[in-house]
Design a protein around this motif. Structure first.
Motif, mmCIF file in Angstrom:
data_model
loop_
_atom_site.group_PDB
_atom_site.id
_atom_site.type_symbol
_atom_site.label_atom_id
_atom_site.label_comp_id
_atom_site.label_asym_id
_atom_site.label_seq_id
_atom_site.Cartn_x
_atom_site.Cartn_y
_atom_site.Cartn_z
ATOM 1 N N SER A 40 -22.445 -78.257 -20.406
ATOM 2 C CA SER A 40 -21.335 -77.305 -20.203
ATOM 3 C C SER A 40 -20.486 -77.699 -18.995
ATOM 4 O O SER A 40 -19.262 -77.540 -18.997
ATOM 5 C CB SER A 40 -21.879 -75.888 -19.997
ATOM 6 O OG SER A 40 -22.739 -75.545 -21.048
ATOM 7 N N ILE A 41 -21.141 -78.251 -17.963
ATOM 8 C CA ILE A 41 -20.398 -78.710 -16.771
ATOM 9 C C ILE A 41 -19.491 -79.873 -17.152
ATOM 10 O O ILE A 41 -18.314 -79.916 -16.787
ATOM 11 C CB ILE A 41 -21.363 -79.127 -15.647
ATOM 12 C CG1 ILE A 41 -22.233 -77.952 -15.200
ATOM 13 C CG2 ILE A 41 -20.603 -79.729 -14.467
ATOM 14 C CD1 ILE A 41 -23.380 -78.329 -14.273
ATOM 15 N N ILE A 42 -20.042 -80.814 -17.934
ATOM 16 C CA ILE A 42 -19.230 -81.960 -18.337
ATOM 17 C C ILE A 42 -18.073 -81.494 -19.232
ATOM 18 O O ILE A 42 -16.937 -81.959 -19.106
ATOM 19 C CB ILE A 42 -20.111 -83.014 -19.037
ATOM 20 C CG1 ILE A 42 -21.226 -83.494 -18.095
ATOM 21 C CG2 ILE A 42 -19.263 -84.185 -19.524
ATOM 22 C CD1 ILE A 42 -20.778 -84.018 -16.751
ATOM 23 N N ASP A 43 -18.360 -80.553 -20.104
ATOM 24 C CA ASP A 43 -17.289 -80.033 -20.978
ATOM 25 C C ASP A 43 -16.171 -79.385 -20.153
ATOM 26 O O ASP A 43 -15.009 -79.363 -20.583
ATOM 27 C CB ASP A 43 -17.858 -78.988 -21.956
ATOM 28 C CG ASP A 43 -18.787 -79.623 -22.988
ATOM 29 O OD1 ASP A 43 -18.748 -80.868 -23.135
ATOM 30 O OD2 ASP A 43 -19.582 -78.889 -23.612
ATOM 31 N N ALA A 44 -16.515 -78.890 -18.976
ATOM 32 C CA ALA A 44 -15.529 -78.183 -18.138
ATOM 33 C C ALA A 44 -14.844 -79.110 -17.149
ATOM 34 O O ALA A 44 -14.090 -78.662 -16.270
ATOM 35 C CB ALA A 44 -16.237 -77.055 -17.378
ATOM 36 N N LEU A 45 -15.068 -80.436 -17.260
ATOM 37 C CA LEU A 45 -14.440 -81.372 -16.302
ATOM 38 C C LEU A 45 -12.920 -81.225 -16.246
ATOM 39 O O LEU A 45 -12.337 -81.273 -15.155
ATOM 40 C CB LEU A 45 -14.843 -82.817 -16.619
ATOM 41 C CG LEU A 45 -16.230 -83.250 -16.105
ATOM 42 C CD1 LEU A 45 -16.558 -84.684 -16.545
ATOM 43 C CD2 LEU A 45 -16.317 -83.156 -14.583
ATOM 44 N N PRO A 46 -12.252 -81.007 -17.369
ATOM 45 C CA PRO A 46 -10.795 -80.819 -17.257
ATOM 46 C C PRO A 46 -10.413 -79.650 -16.344
ATOM 47 O O PRO A 46 -9.456 -79.725 -15.582
ATOM 48 C CB PRO A 46 -10.364 -80.590 -18.703
ATOM 49 C CG PRO A 46 -11.414 -81.288 -19.518
ATOM 50 C CD PRO A 46 -12.691 -81.066 -18.773
ATOM 51 N N ASP A 47 -11.219 -78.579 -16.389
ATOM 52 C CA ASP A 47 -10.936 -77.436 -15.502
ATOM 53 C C ASP A 47 -11.227 -77.804 -14.042
ATOM 54 O O ASP A 47 -10.490 -77.428 -13.130
ATOM 55 C CB ASP A 47 -11.812 -76.235 -15.882
ATOM 56 C CG ASP A 47 -11.573 -75.792 -17.321
ATOM 57 O OD1 ASP A 47 -12.496 -75.225 -17.933
ATOM 58 O OD2 ASP A 47 -10.466 -76.083 -17.845
ATOM 59 N N LEU A 48 -12.296 -78.581 -13.840
ATOM 60 C CA LEU A 48 -12.618 -79.021 -12.468
ATOM 61 C C LEU A 48 -11.494 -79.915 -11.945
ATOM 62 O O LEU A 48 -11.112 -79.866 -10.779
ATOM 63 C CB LEU A 48 -13.955 -79.769 -12.445
ATOM 64 C CG LEU A 48 -15.226 -78.930 -12.613
ATOM 65 C CD1 LEU A 48 -16.463 -79.824 -12.602
ATOM 66 C CD2 LEU A 48 -15.350 -77.865 -11.532
ATOM 67 N N TRP A 49 -10.937 -80.728 -12.862
ATOM 68 C CA TRP A 49 -9.826 -81.622 -12.482
ATOM 69 C C TRP A 49 -8.627 -80.772 -12.025
ATOM 70 O O TRP A 49 -8.070 -80.963 -10.939
ATOM 71 C CB TRP A 49 -9.424 -82.495 -13.675
ATOM 72 C CG TRP A 49 -8.344 -83.488 -13.381
ATOM 73 C CD1 TRP A 49 -7.035 -83.221 -13.041
ATOM 74 C CD2 TRP A 49 -8.465 -84.908 -13.372
ATOM 75 N NE1 TRP A 49 -6.342 -84.397 -12.817
ATOM 76 C CE2 TRP A 49 -7.187 -85.440 -13.046
ATOM 77 C CE3 TRP A 49 -9.502 -85.786 -13.643
ATOM 78 C CZ2 TRP A 49 -6.955 -86.818 -12.953
ATOM 79 C CZ3 TRP A 49 -9.260 -87.158 -13.558
ATOM 80 C CH2 TRP A 49 -8.009 -87.662 -13.218
ATOM 81 N N ALA A 50 -8.288 -79.773 -12.830
ATOM 82 C CA ALA A 50 -7.126 -78.928 -12.516
ATOM 83 C C ALA A 50 -7.343 -78.203 -11.188
ATOM 84 O O ALA A 50 -6.428 -78.108 -10.356
ATOM 85 C CB ALA A 50 -6.914 -77.920 -13.645
ATOM 86 N N ASP A 51 -8.592 -77.757 -10.959
ATOM 87 C CA ASP A 51 -8.907 -77.056 -9.705
ATOM 88 C C ASP A 51 -8.818 -78.027 -8.529
ATOM 89 O O ASP A 51 -8.288 -77.702 -7.460
ATOM 90 C CB ASP A 51 -10.330 -76.469 -9.808
ATOM 91 C CG ASP A 51 -10.760 -75.762 -8.529
ATOM 92 O OD1 ASP A 51 -11.703 -76.262 -7.871
ATOM 93 O OD2 ASP A 51 -10.117 -74.763 -8.164
ATOM 94 N N ALA A 52 -9.300 -79.258 -8.741
ATOM 95 C CA ALA A 52 -9.309 -80.249 -7.644
ATOM 96 C C ALA A 52 -7.893 -80.637 -7.243
ATOM 97 O O ALA A 52 -7.622 -80.959 -6.084
ATOM 98 C CB ALA A 52 -10.093 -81.492 -8.086
ATOM 99 N N VAL A 53 -6.984 -80.586 -8.195
ATOM 100 C CA VAL A 53 -5.587 -80.949 -7.888
ATOM 101 C C VAL A 53 -4.962 -79.908 -6.957
ATOM 102 O O VAL A 53 -4.174 -80.234 -6.078
ATOM 103 C CB VAL A 53 -4.773 -81.042 -9.209
ATOM 104 C CG1 VAL A 53 -3.279 -81.100 -8.919
ATOM 105 C CG2 VAL A 53 -5.226 -82.260 -10.005
ATOM 106 N N LYS A 54 -5.415 -78.660 -7.121
ATOM 107 C CA LYS A 54 -4.756 -77.564 -6.410
ATOM 108 C C LYS A 54 -5.306 -77.331 -5.003
ATOM 109 O O LYS A 54 -4.595 -76.922 -4.100
ATOM 110 C CB LYS A 54 -4.906 -76.257 -7.220
ATOM 111 C CG LYS A 54 -4.013 -76.200 -8.461
ATOM 112 C CD LYS A 54 -4.123 -74.846 -9.177
ATOM 113 C CE LYS A 54 -5.545 -74.606 -9.639
ATOM 114 N NZ LYS A 54 -5.657 -73.649 -10.774
#
Ligand SMILES: N=C(N)NC[C@@H](O)CC(=O)C(=O)O
Length: 375
Positions: A40-54
């Motif tokens: 589930s963490i790996i599936d959420a990498l796009p969300d982690l990416w978006a959060d890391a950008v901000k």
């Protein structure tokens, strides 16, 4: 990729040979399947990416190391004032430490045996190595003459490949001796995640001792994250080494996405994943030990180890002979002679098996080992 056609020169070159084999039980990196919650963490990498950008990277970095250090009981680690340097791997952290240390001393006491990339990195910056036997480290006070002859004492705990953990009382005594002699005490704690006996607050002991200290932490051995990992280089305020300067020679910083992924894995581990991992490794260890029960001359010298690797003595055979015979079954283990970096002959009759693999891989490799050892 290294030239592995000739005989491998170090343990990692043996590990290269195994990298493309389905039955690679050679390196100590985590290669088992993700659990459902880790998936589930790996599936959420796009969300982690978006959060890391901000978010500011220092905030992401702080949240990441806080989750990891708290998970493993290291509540007194110095989270503030730049004393936690994030590196691409623990070996990069080790190189930065070695280059920094070499500006202040020409000799280091190093635990023997241990994984050979540590002595290789230390020799690479010109340091003279003085072997300190595991028995000495765990037994009692070190000889003051030794501590007068080196600028640093380096201890891998839990050790690789033995799994031996430095107790809180022994760490306290070693730190006191190092403080008395002005010697830097350095710990490589890469395998600490597997052994709750290594979860006492090392940083509270080190800070209270007043000694100059460095700790290298490694997220890379714990979870199957395809080499996405962090090596943290942590140091005392009074360490007196140019760690930050040498760090700036090597890198600006690590990926906030990897930092965020590590935070999520640490949070999942705190929620039950770490206990599940311990049960998984214990199950693989039992498969190996039970599968080889009764094989003549084979024994397990580290009965108390909980690390994600298991060493076995193969009696009159050599580890190299067994390693070669296993290759005929497309199974890759790791001969142990080069862990004994000062006296390789002492490791000539042992072999190391990685346990962070699927249960099926460990069972298949165990059967192949039994065939090889009983023919
Ligand atoms: N930089 C190097 N050589 N990395 C390999 C190392 O991570 C393997 C290891 O520690 C183990 O197999 O126990």
């Amino acid at each position: 990729m290294q030239d592995t056609q000739t005989s491998p020169g170090n343990l990692t070159q043996f590990e290269y040979l195994a990298l493309n084999s389905p039955l690679n039980l050679s390196d100590g990196h985590a290669r088992q399947a993700l659990t459902p919650s880790q998936t589930s963490i790996i599936d959420a990498l796009p969300d982690l990416w978006a959060d890391a950008v901000k978010r500011p990277v220092e905030e992401i970095e702080h949240d990441s190391h806080r989750a990891y250090f708290e998970l493993l009981g290291q509540h007194s680690y110095p989270a503030a004032d730049g004393r936690v340097l994030s590196c691409y791997s623990s070996s990069v952290a080790m190189e930065i430490f070695a280059r920094s240390l070499a500006t202040t001393t020409d000799a280091i006491g190093l635990v023997h045996p241990t994984f050979d990339n540590i002595p290789d990195i230390l020799r690479g910056v010109g340091l003279r190595l003085v072997p300190v036997e595991e028995e000495q480290l765990h037994g009692g006070d070190l000889d003051p003459a030794l501590l007068r002859s080196v600028g640093c004492l380096f201890v891998t705990t839990p050790n690789n490949p033995t799994g031996r953990v430095l107790s809180e009382e022994r760490l306290r005594r070693l730190a006191a001796q190092c403080a008395d002699h002005g010697v830097v005490l350095t710990l490589d704690t890469s395998f600490r995640g597997f052994d709750t006996r290594a979860h006492y607050d090392h940083y509270a002991v080190l800070e209270a001792s007043g000694c100059r200290w460095v700790v290298i932490e490694d997220t890379g051995k714990l979870w199957p994250t395809l080499e996405l990992k962090i090596g943290w280089l942590v140091s005392a305020a009074n360490v007196g080494l140019p760690l930050a300067k040498v760090y700036s020679d090597i890198l600006l910083g690590v990926s906030p996405l990897v930092l965020s992924m590590v935070r999520r894995f640490a949070e999942e581990a705190a929620g039950g994943g770490l206990a599940e991992l311990h049960r998984f490794i214990a199950g693989n260890r039992a498969t190996l030990r039970e599968g080889l029960a009764g094989v003549p001359d084979v024994r397990f010298p580290d009965p108390d180890s909980r690390a994600s690797v298991e060493r076995l003595d193969v009696g009159p055979r050599t580890g190299l002979e067994v390693w070669s015979a296993l290759r005929e079954h497309n199974v890759f283990a790791l001969p142990c002679h080069q862990f004994h970096w000062a006296r390789p002959e002492e490791g000539a009759h042992s072999l190391r098996i990685a346990l962070s693999r699927s249960a099926a891989s460990v069972a298949t490799a165990t059967a192949a080992l039994r065939t090889v050892l009983t023919r």
